[in-house]
Scaffold this motif. Structure first.
Motif, PDB file in Angstrom:
ATOM      1  N   GLU A  59      76.210  35.589 -54.862  1.00  9.14           N
ATOM      2  CA  GLU A  59      74.780  35.860 -54.957  1.00  9.14           C
ATOM      3  C   GLU A  59      74.029  34.576 -55.319  1.00  9.14           C
ATOM      4  O   GLU A  59      74.620  33.554 -55.661  1.00  9.14           O
ATOM      5  N   LEU A 121      67.187  41.313 -52.854  1.00 10.11           N
ATOM      6  CA  LEU A 121      68.589  41.076 -52.498  1.00 10.11           C
ATOM      7  C   LEU A 121      68.721  40.603 -51.051  1.00 10.11           C
ATOM      8  O   LEU A 121      69.467  39.665 -50.764  1.00 10.11           O
ATOM      9  N   ARG A 124      67.327  37.164 -50.719  1.00  9.56           N
ATOM     10  CA  ARG A 124      68.005  36.227 -51.628  1.00  9.56           C
ATOM     11  C   ARG A 124      66.992  35.451 -52.471  1.00  9.56           C
ATOM     12  O   ARG A 124      67.066  34.225 -52.634  1.00  9.56           O
TER      13      ARG A 124
END
Length: 346
Positions: A59, A121, A124
């Motif tokens: 992530e 998400l 990003r």
């Protein structure tokens, strides 16, 4: 990150499916929990206030910074909360403000709604950083859930005096004609008041509206903590004047949410007209509050728009969405074909 992204979100009772199309036509999708929280397991503690969850490796660096971390022990009991002050996307390492070395699991509480979390998400972008301009289309079960769980606004029914029990009696239709014991669902309104007025079937005035009595009744509702009122006078679809006057009196008394049956459902059946108006008064404040929160969380740049899917499958601007429109909002889960993957699809 320049240009306008298109975002589709289907907010269900458990999961929210998000789908993003970039300005270049690339597509990405993800599934998150509809309460907006993210559970995880702690692989190991590397120091007093640092732990690693390898499942979060890959992530974006600092993605979860600013989020609240709820820690749990081996029995699943909450043992404390802390703020994430650093996140290493390469390893999935978290740094907290406080130390909870006995914790074996955690939950991230990012403080944003599930559709917004999904967009962060997919794009990003860390949760405390702004999003680019977005064209958002949202299907949500918020109205459905509020109706099923009876968690809408505290509502009152304002009706022609002598007909206070009209919606309680209803049309006498039964799902089981020969049932000995009929169990009715709980009513949506918390209070009901009768107003001195009466119209004939052609809309002519039989009993003039008693404005003084109406004001006294509205003041009483305010004292009971009523937030929303549904006004349904007999034959008001023929002559809405009495409803309009009482609606204005209600706004003068401080009611923010006022719904007239002559506008919400202008038909000649008082029961169905009243029921629809009550549903609208009960659900709209809850739906609008949710949509406003979502829009504010999405909107960092000018140009972001939010439209919500109605029960008919159409789209309406979030600022113009009504509870009665959204009871069946949301696309067919089978047709979305979304899964937990969040890879770009060419």
């Amino acid at each position: 990150m320049r240009g306008e992204y298109r975002v589709w979100c289907d907010v269900g009772g458990t999961f929210t499916d998000c789908f993003v199309v970039s300005p270049q036509g690339e597509r990405r999708r993800i599934k998150v929990l509809s309460h907006g929280r993210v559970p995880g397991r702690i692989d190991r503690w590397t120091s007093a206030n640092r732990f690693v969850d390898s499942e979060r490796a890959g992530e974006v660096d600092r993605f979860w910074v600013g989020g609240t971390i709820q820690l749990f022990d081996g029995e699943g009991r909450g043992i404390g909360k802390s703020t994430c002050v650093e996140f290493d996307g390469h390893t999935g390492g978290f740094q907290l403000e406080a130390s909870f070395p006995d914790a074996v699991a955690y939950e991230i509480q990012p403080g944003i709604e599930a559709p917004v979390l999904g967009a962060h998400l997919l794009l990003r972008i860390p949760i405390r950083e702004g999003l680019p301009a977005l064209e958002v289309r949202l299907g949500t079960t918020r109205a459905t859930n509020a109706l099923l769980t009876r968690s809408g606004a505290k509502t009152a029914l304002v009706i022609t005096r002598g007909f206070e029990d009209l919606l309680e009696i209803g049309t006498q239709e039964r799902s089981d004609l020969f049932a000995v014991r009929v169990v009715k669902p709980d009513r949506l309104y918390s209070a009901v008041i009768g107003i001195e007025e009466r119209l004939a079937a052609d809309g002519s005035v039989l009993v003039p509206l008693d404005q003084d009595q109406a004001v006294r009744a509205l003041k009483e509702l305010r004292s009971q903590g009523i937030h929303s009122i549904a006004i349904c006078f007999l034959h008001s679809y023929r002559n809405p004047e009495h409803e309009r006057v009482v609606a204005e009196l209600a706004r003068q008394e401080g009611f923010e949410w006022v719904f007239c049956s002559s506008l919400v459902a202008p038909g000649n059946r008082a029961v169905s007209r009243g029921e629809t108006t009550v549903v609208d008064a009960y659900l709209t404040p809850t739906v609008r509050s949710y949509l406003q929160d979502v829009l504010e969380q999405f909107r960092d740049e000018e140009g972001t728009t939010l439209r919500v899917m109605t029960s008919s499958g159409g789209l309406t601007d979030s600022a113009e969405a009504w509870g009665k429109q959204l009871v069946l909002s949301g696309p067919d889960r089978k047709s979305t074909r979304l899964n937990s993957s969040h890879e770009w699809i060419s």
